[in-house]
Write a protein that holds these residues in place. Structure first.
Motif, mmCIF file in Angstrom:
data_model
loop_
_atom_site.group_PDB
_atom_site.id
_atom_site.type_symbol
_atom_site.label_atom_id
_atom_site.label_comp_id
_atom_site.label_asym_id
_atom_site.label_seq_id
_atom_site.Cartn_x
_atom_site.Cartn_y
_atom_site.Cartn_z
ATOM 1 N N PHE A 181 -25.829 1.871 39.061
ATOM 2 C CA PHE A 181 -25.656 1.964 37.617
ATOM 3 C C PHE A 181 -24.952 3.272 37.260
ATOM 4 N N SER A 194 -27.513 4.867 33.189
ATOM 5 C CA SER A 194 -28.410 3.996 32.430
ATOM 6 C C SER A 194 -28.647 2.740 33.254
ATOM 7 N N TRP A 195 -29.835 2.135 33.105
ATOM 8 C CA TRP A 195 -30.146 0.917 33.827
ATOM 9 C C TRP A 195 -29.532 -0.315 33.170
ATOM 10 N N ARG A 196 -28.800 -0.140 32.078
ATOM 11 C CA ARG A 196 -28.202 -1.278 31.385
ATOM 12 C C ARG A 196 -26.784 -1.586 31.863
ATOM 13 N N HIS A 197 -26.118 -0.623 32.453
ATOM 14 C CA HIS A 197 -24.694 -0.790 32.750
ATOM 15 C C HIS A 197 -24.449 -0.624 34.256
#
Length: 357
Positions: free
Chosen positions: A169, A172-175
Motif C-alpha cells: 500500500f 494508507s490501507w485503502r490504496h
C-alpha cells in the motif's frame, strides 16, 4: 662324526623333562587368558576414551550457560512485561499498546537517563514492529444477519494462510501500490521465521516499521504510526522485537513480544526473552574452552577414521550391530553441532559488521 653327535644330542634333549612341551589344554588356557587380557585392556582404553570425550562435550556445552542469564532475563521481564503495570493492566487494545510502547519500551531502550532508562544494556539495531493482517474480503457475513437492519457492515476473519494480506500500500490501507523499499506499508517476505502463538502459527512475512536508532527518531515514528492508523481492525498479530547487549556480563538479551488479536476480540500477550552469550570472553576460562573444543574436534576425527575403517572391512556386516548405529548417530550429531557453531560465528560476525557500519 658331526651328524651322529647332533642326533645323540637331540635324543638326549628330547629325553630331558625340562624340554617337554606343555600339555595342549594348558597352552590353550594360557592363550585364552592372554586374549581376555587383551580384550580387557582394549575395553578399558575404550571406556577411558569415551569418558574423556563426554567430559569434553560437557565442558563445551556448559560453558554456554551462565548464572547471570537468569538475572538478565528477569530484569527484562520485570522492566517491560510481567513486572510492569502498564503491560499487565492496559495492554488489551491498540491504545494500550501505544501507551506501553511510548511510556515503557521507547524510554527504557532509547533513553540516556540513569533514573529512567536501562543504561546497563545497549540497544542493537533499534526496535522492529511487525504486523500481520487479514484481507477485507476474507470473511463473509451470514446471510440472515446481513439482510437485517444491523450495524455490522463487514466481518474480519481469523489469521490463516488463506486469509493473510500480502498486498502493498501507499501510506494508507485503502490504496494498494507497487512495493517500495523501507516502506512500512509494503509487505515483506522472509524477514523472520514461522512463529507459533497461542492462536495459530504466523508466517515469516509481514509489514514492518523500524523505530530507528535514537530517541527522537523513535518518538517521531511512534507518533506517525499512531496518526496514520497503521494498526486497525485487520491487524491480527503484532511482533515487537529488539536485542540488547550487556557488556558487564558479555550477554545478549533477545526479546520477542507477540500480541495476538483474536477474531473474537481482545489481545493475547506472549513475551519471550532469551539471554545468550554469542561472544566468548578472552579470559583464562575462554582459552580453556577453546582448547577443549580443539581436543573434541581431534577426537571426532579419530572416531570418524576408526568407524570408516571398520565399515570398509566389515561392509554390510557393520550395520548388523546396534552399537555401530549408535556410533554413527553420535558422529553425525557431533558434526552437526560443529557446523551450527561455525554458522553461528559467521552470522554473529556479519551482523556486528553491519551494525558498526
Amino acid at each position: 662324526n658331526a651328524e651322529a653327535i647332533h642326533a645323540r644330542m637331540l635324543q638326549e634333549k628330547q629325553a630331558d623333562a625340562r624340554y617337554q612341551p606343555p600339555p595342549y589344554q594348558t597352552a590353550e588356557n594360557h592363550r585364552l587368558l592372554k586374549e581376555k587380557e587383551h580384550q580387557m585392556y582394549e575395553l578399558l582404553r575404550e571406556i577411558v576414551g569415551y569418558i574423556f570425550f563426554i567430559w569434553l562435550l560437557l565442558i563445551i556445552t556448559y560453558s554456554r550457560r551462565d548464572r547471570y542469564a537468569y538475572h538478565l532475563t528477569k530484569n527484562i521481564k520485570d522492566r517491560y512485561f510481567e513486572g510492569n503495570k502498564i503491560y499487565r493492566v492496559n495492554l488489551t487494545h491498540f491504545k494500550g499498546f501505544f501507551e506501553w510502547s511510548e511510556s515503557v519500551v521507547v524510554p527504557n531502550l532509547y533513553g540516556t537517563s540513569d533514573y529512567e532508562a536501562d543504561t546497563q544494556s545497549l540497544l542493537l539495531g533499534g526496535v522492529r514492529i511487525r504486523q500481520l493482517r487479514v484481507r477485507p474480503d476474507s470473511c463473509t457475513l451470514v446471510k440472515t444477519i446481513k439482510n437485517t437492519q444491523t450495524s455490522i457492515p463487514e466481518c474480519w476473519s481469523p489469521y490463516s494462510r488463506l486469509s493473510k494480506d500480502t498486498r502493498s500500500f501507499n501510506q494508507s490501507w485503502r490504496h494498494p501500490a507497487a512495493p517500495m523499499e523501507d516502506n512500512p506499508w509494503n509487505y515483506q517476505e522472509g524477514i523472520s521465521l514461522p512463529y507459533a502463538g497461542k492462536i495459530t502459527t504466523y508466517h515469516k512475512g509481514g509489514y514492518v516499521w523500524y523505530l530507528g536508532s535514537d530517541l527522537t527518531e523513535a518518538v517521531n515514528n511512534m507518533a506517525e504510526m499512531k496518526a496514520s492508523r497503521w494498526l486497525d481492525v485487520h491487524t491480527r498479530a503484532i511482533f515487537v522485537d529488539w536485542t540488547v547487549y550487556n557488556g558487564n556480563i558479555n550477554m545478549f538479551g533477545i526479546v520477542t513480544c507477540l500480541l495476538e488479536m483474536p477474531a473474537g476480540g481482545g489481545m493475547l500477550k506472549s513475551p519471550e526473552v532469551h539471554s545468550v552469550r554469542l561472544y566468548r570472553s578472552s579470559s583464562n576460562t575462554g582459552a580453556f574452552v577453546t582448547l577443549c573444543e580443539a581436543a573434541f574436534s581431534i577426537y571426532l576425527l579419530y572416531y570418524m577414521y576408526r568407524e570408516f575403517t571398520r565399515m570398509r572391512e566389515q561392509r554390510l556386516l557393520y550395520w548388523s550391530s546396534i552399537w555401530n548405529w549408535l556410533e554413527v548417530i553420535m558422529i553425525i550429531n557431533a558434526v552437526a553441532m560443529i557446523a551450527l557453531y561455525i554458522v553461528q560465528l559467521v552470522y554473529v560476525k556479519r551482523l556486528f559488521l553491519e551494525f558498526r557500519q
